[in-house]
Design an enzyme around this catalytic site. Structure first.
Site, PDB file in Angstrom:
ATOM      1  N   ASP A  80       0.815  -1.212   0.000  1.00  0.00           N
ATOM      2  CA  ASP A  80       0.000   0.000   0.000  1.00  0.00           C
ATOM      3  C   ASP A  80       0.849   1.262   0.000  1.00  0.00           C
ATOM      4  O   ASP A  80       0.463   2.278  -0.580  1.00  0.00           O
ATOM      5  CB  ASP A  80      -0.927   0.011   1.217  1.00  0.00           C
ATOM      6  CG  ASP A  80      -2.126  -0.903   1.020  1.00  0.00           C
ATOM      7  OD1 ASP A  80      -2.027  -1.828   0.193  1.00  0.00           O
ATOM      8  OD2 ASP A  80      -3.151  -0.698   1.683  1.00  0.00           O
ATOM      9  N   CYS A 121       1.127  -8.161   5.247  1.00  0.00           N
ATOM     10  CA  CYS A 121       0.665  -6.793   5.055  1.00  0.00           C
ATOM     11  C   CYS A 121      -0.822  -6.706   4.735  1.00  0.00           C
ATOM     12  O   CYS A 121      -1.510  -7.701   4.608  1.00  0.00           O
ATOM     13  CB  CYS A 121       1.536  -6.096   4.022  1.00  0.00           C
ATOM     14  SG  CYS A 121       3.216  -5.819   4.644  1.00  0.00           S
ATOM     15  N   ASP A 122      -1.253  -5.476   4.547  1.00  0.00           N
ATOM     16  CA  ASP A 122      -2.630  -5.029   4.701  1.00  0.00           C
ATOM     17  C   ASP A 122      -3.734  -5.965   4.219  1.00  0.00           C
ATOM     18  O   ASP A 122      -4.538  -6.442   4.998  1.00  0.00           O
ATOM     19  CB  ASP A 122      -2.799  -3.674   4.012  1.00  0.00           C
ATOM     20  CG  ASP A 122      -1.908  -2.615   4.626  1.00  0.00           C
ATOM     21  OD1 ASP A 122      -0.887  -2.982   5.234  1.00  0.00           O
ATOM     22  OD2 ASP A 122      -2.215  -1.428   4.506  1.00  0.00           O
ATOM     23  N   LYS A 123      -3.831  -6.203   2.913  1.00  0.00           N
ATOM     24  CA  LYS A 123      -4.972  -6.952   2.379  1.00  0.00           C
ATOM     25  C   LYS A 123      -4.732  -8.449   2.375  1.00  0.00           C
ATOM     26  O   LYS A 123      -5.668  -9.224   2.160  1.00  0.00           O
ATOM     27  CB  LYS A 123      -5.288  -6.499   0.937  1.00  0.00           C
ATOM     28  CG  LYS A 123      -5.396  -5.014   0.757  1.00  0.00           C
ATOM     29  CD  LYS A 123      -6.366  -4.372   1.731  1.00  0.00           C
ATOM     30  CE  LYS A 123      -6.214  -2.866   1.774  1.00  0.00           C
ATOM     31  NZ  LYS A 123      -4.908  -2.403   2.248  1.00  0.00           N
ATOM     32  N   CYS A 194       5.143  -2.346   8.321  1.00  0.00           N
ATOM     33  CA  CYS A 194       5.507  -1.018   8.833  1.00  0.00           C
ATOM     34  C   CYS A 194       5.202  -0.889  10.316  1.00  0.00           C
ATOM     35  O   CYS A 194       4.195  -1.378  10.809  1.00  0.00           O
ATOM     36  CB  CYS A 194       4.822   0.062   8.019  1.00  0.00           C
ATOM     37  SG  CYS A 194       5.384   0.100   6.302  1.00  0.00           S
ATOM     38  N   GLU A 447      -6.754   4.557  -0.441  1.00  0.00           N
ATOM     39  CA  GLU A 447      -6.390   5.184   0.829  1.00  0.00           C
ATOM     40  C   GLU A 447      -5.956   6.630   0.614  1.00  0.00           C
ATOM     41  O   GLU A 447      -5.438   6.990  -0.437  1.00  0.00           O
ATOM     42  CB  GLU A 447      -5.268   4.392   1.499  1.00  0.00           C
ATOM     43  CG  GLU A 447      -5.717   3.032   1.991  1.00  0.00           C
ATOM     44  CD  GLU A 447      -4.621   2.259   2.704  1.00  0.00           C
ATOM     45  OE1 GLU A 447      -4.948   1.257   3.345  1.00  0.00           O
ATOM     46  OE2 GLU A 447      -3.445   2.653   2.613  1.00  0.00           O
ATOM     47  N   SER A 473      -5.173   5.109   5.217  1.00  0.00           N
ATOM     48  CA  SER A 473      -4.105   4.226   5.659  1.00  0.00           C
ATOM     49  C   SER A 473      -4.190   4.093   7.169  1.00  0.00           C
ATOM     50  O   SER A 473      -4.637   5.005   7.866  1.00  0.00           O
ATOM     51  CB  SER A 473      -2.753   4.820   5.263  1.00  0.00           C
ATOM     52  OG  SER A 473      -1.713   4.252   6.017  1.00  0.00           O
TER      53      SER A 473
END
Length: 560
Positions: A80, A121-123, A194, A447, A473
């Site tokens: 992202d 990570c995110d998704k 992150c 985002e 985000s």
């Protein structure tokens, strides 16, 4: 076993021949063992995933030692941060559905008996979980772990969000390009997700509360040797889960969802966690209404403030202070908040998992008697601007902006908003409105880290709010209200707002309104031209036709 479909009987000789050719099946005895998919998401484009190849190797060894036959396969992934601020961000949320479909496809096509999922990570984490719930084969999750926070030569602690915000500071002349370069060099010091309580780490922490991961999953650093041991232990659990037929829909119940949301509220997780957890609930066929979050928030103290809500604490500090188990142990003191009898993949209940946990640093994890706030760090706002709700990370909003009224500064896309903020069109007191960036309108609900970071970087964080039918985000901070539903593309009231209209955001009252009567909103919407999709071919065009609203998790329609 499910895998008997592809390995038992004389008529399956061709299947066995192909399986032998993979090199994963080395003896006839292997055909009597459970076939376990190692669902990895290694790729070299995402710093949180660049090290996952080694974790996959460890997981495969552990599965073999436990008596299974491992087969590693990969999913795609999107960073992202790298996709931020350009057309690539439209693919981020949409990638979640591709990942879920990929997991379903591989598991069903090859009749796997169980899964070890290695996201980070995110998704990727919610996508894998959605796929696992869809197939309902036994599964255990173990993430790649968080990145260590960075440090400048002067000793200042920095992270990715520091770099984004430094861009805004550089644009105003507050810092030089050389100083920006220093932050750039130090912000991301190595592999891992992150380092703040951004979306990736939020989801990996929630995996512990949901019961899908072992204690430590959300906070042990990627570079910590304990991460390798955690992978080994997690992968070693899958054979027992397969033999006992412990399926993910037995783990993911309504009460485990409430446990996860309570943790989310207590640590001020990313607003994206709401979107993803609603989607996960949908796959498990659990009813969970958007509005229930406010009821839960009212009794959940906010006890752990992590970047971006503060610059002083990062995920490594949470780990040092006792980790997610310590937060859950502290929350268990609030009567009726957690269901400690919820089952987990450890074979123990949630209560048994956290029984020995203790808070080791009260500056990082506060007591429930002395929280940052008596209510949780996330909220759902309603009003004539968001009849179906909108989401705000209250834990990252300054006290000065908990109530704000100001004139709208309307932009029909993120790029125009960024330009307006950077060139000074946005003034103190304004409410920036970014619309046509929802699940359908974006498409992909991009985002808004670049505009929120620009607002902070230009010194407007305590005087400018931002609302959008897009999302934020996990690193965004300030008065940022996202997921406005219905979105502009579906002709929600946000489509009727014009520059200069007065907007009131009242977070304590869980309210967001525009000073327009219902008739004016109706007339303005009726006068709008038909919405034209921005992208007319390829995956995003198909996605835009099928995606549903943010208040239901932005899942794809399944009623045709």
């Amino acid at each position: 076993m499910r895998s008997d479909t592809i390995k038992k009987g004389f008529e399956k000789a061709p299947h066995r021949s192909l399986l032998k050719a993979t090199g994963c099946v080395s003896t006839r005895d292997d055909f009597s063992k459970p076939f376990i998919g190692i669902c990895n998401s290694f790729n070299e484009l995402i710093p949180g995933h660049a090290h996952l190849q080694e974790l996959g190797r460890i997981a495969k060894e552990a599965v073999r030692e436990a008596g299974g036959v491992p087969f590693e396969f990969n999913t795609i992934g999107v960073c992202d941060g790298i996709a931020m601020g350009h057309v690539g961000m439209r693919y981020s949320l949409a990638s979640r559905e591709l990942i879920a479909d990929s997991v379903e496809t591989v598991v069903e096509a090859h009749r796997l008996d169980g899964l070890v999922c290695i996201p980070n990570c995110d998704k990727i984490t919610p996508g894998m979980m959605m796929g696992a719930l869809r197939t309902n084969v036994p599964v255990v999750f173990v993430s790649g772990g968080p990145m260590k926070a960075g440090h400048t030569p002067s000793g200042k602690t920095v992270d990715l969000i520091s770099v984004f915000e430094a861009v805004g500071k550089c644009s105003t002349g507050e810092i030089t390009e050389d100083e920006l370069q220093t932050v750039e060099e130090c912000g991301c010091p190595g592999c891992g997700s992150c380092s703040g309580m951004f979306t990736a780490n939020s989801m990996n922490c929630l995996c512990e509360a949901l019961g899908f991961a072992l204690p430590g999953n959300g906070t042990i650093l990627a570079a910590d040797p304990r991460r390798n041991e955690l992978v080994k232990a997690a992968a070693g659990r899958i054979i027992d889960l397969v033999k006992k037929e412990v399926r993910p829909r037995q783990i993911l119940t309504r009460t485990s969802m409430l446990n996860a949301f309570a943790l989310d509220l207590a640590m001020g997780g990313s607003t994206n966690t709401i979107l993803h957890t609603l989607a996960i609930a949908s796959e498990a066929e659990l009813d969970f209404d958007f509005s229930e979050l406010n009821d839960l928030s009212a009794k959940t103290p906010y006890i752990c403030k992590v970047s971006p809500a503060t610059t002083e604490v990062h995920i490594e500090d949470v780990d040092r202070a006792g980790g997610i188990s310590a937060i859950l142990k502290e929350l268990s003191k609030v009567e009726g908040l957690l269901d400690l009898s919820a089952p987990t993949v450890t074979g123990k209940t949630l209560g048994e998992n956290i029984a020995s946990a203790e808070v080791l640093d009260r500056t990082v994890i506060r007591s429930v008697e002395e929280p940052y706030s008596t209510t949780g760090g996330l909220a759902v706002l309603y009003g004539n601007l968001a009849p179906n709700g909108a989401v705000v990370k209250t834990g990252a909003v300054s006290p000065a902006m908990m109530k704000h009224t100001g004139p709208a500064k309307v932009y029909d896309c993120q790029d125009d908003a960024i330009a307006g903020i950077m060139n000074g069109d946005v003034k103190s007191g304004d409410v920036v409105v970014i619309r046509y960036e929802g699940p359908r309108g974006g498409p992909g609900m991009p985002e808004m880290l670049s505009p929120t970071s620009a607002i902070i970087g230009r010194g407007l964080g305590d005087s400018v709010a931002l609302i959008t039918d897009g999302r934020f985000s996990g690193g965004s901070r300030g008065a940022c209200v996202g997921h406005v539903s219905p979105e502009a593309a579906d002709r929600g009231p946000i489509a009727a707002v014009q520059t200069g209209d007065m907007i009131t955001i009242d977070i304590p009252a869980r309210s967001m309104t525009v000073a327009l009567d219902d008739e004016t909103i109706r007339q303005r919407i009726e006068a709008l031209p038909k919405f034209e999709p921005k992208i007319k071919k390829g995956y995003l065009a198909r996605y835009a036709r099928m995606v549903t609203s943010a208040n239901t998790g932005a899942v794809l329609k399944n009623d045709f």
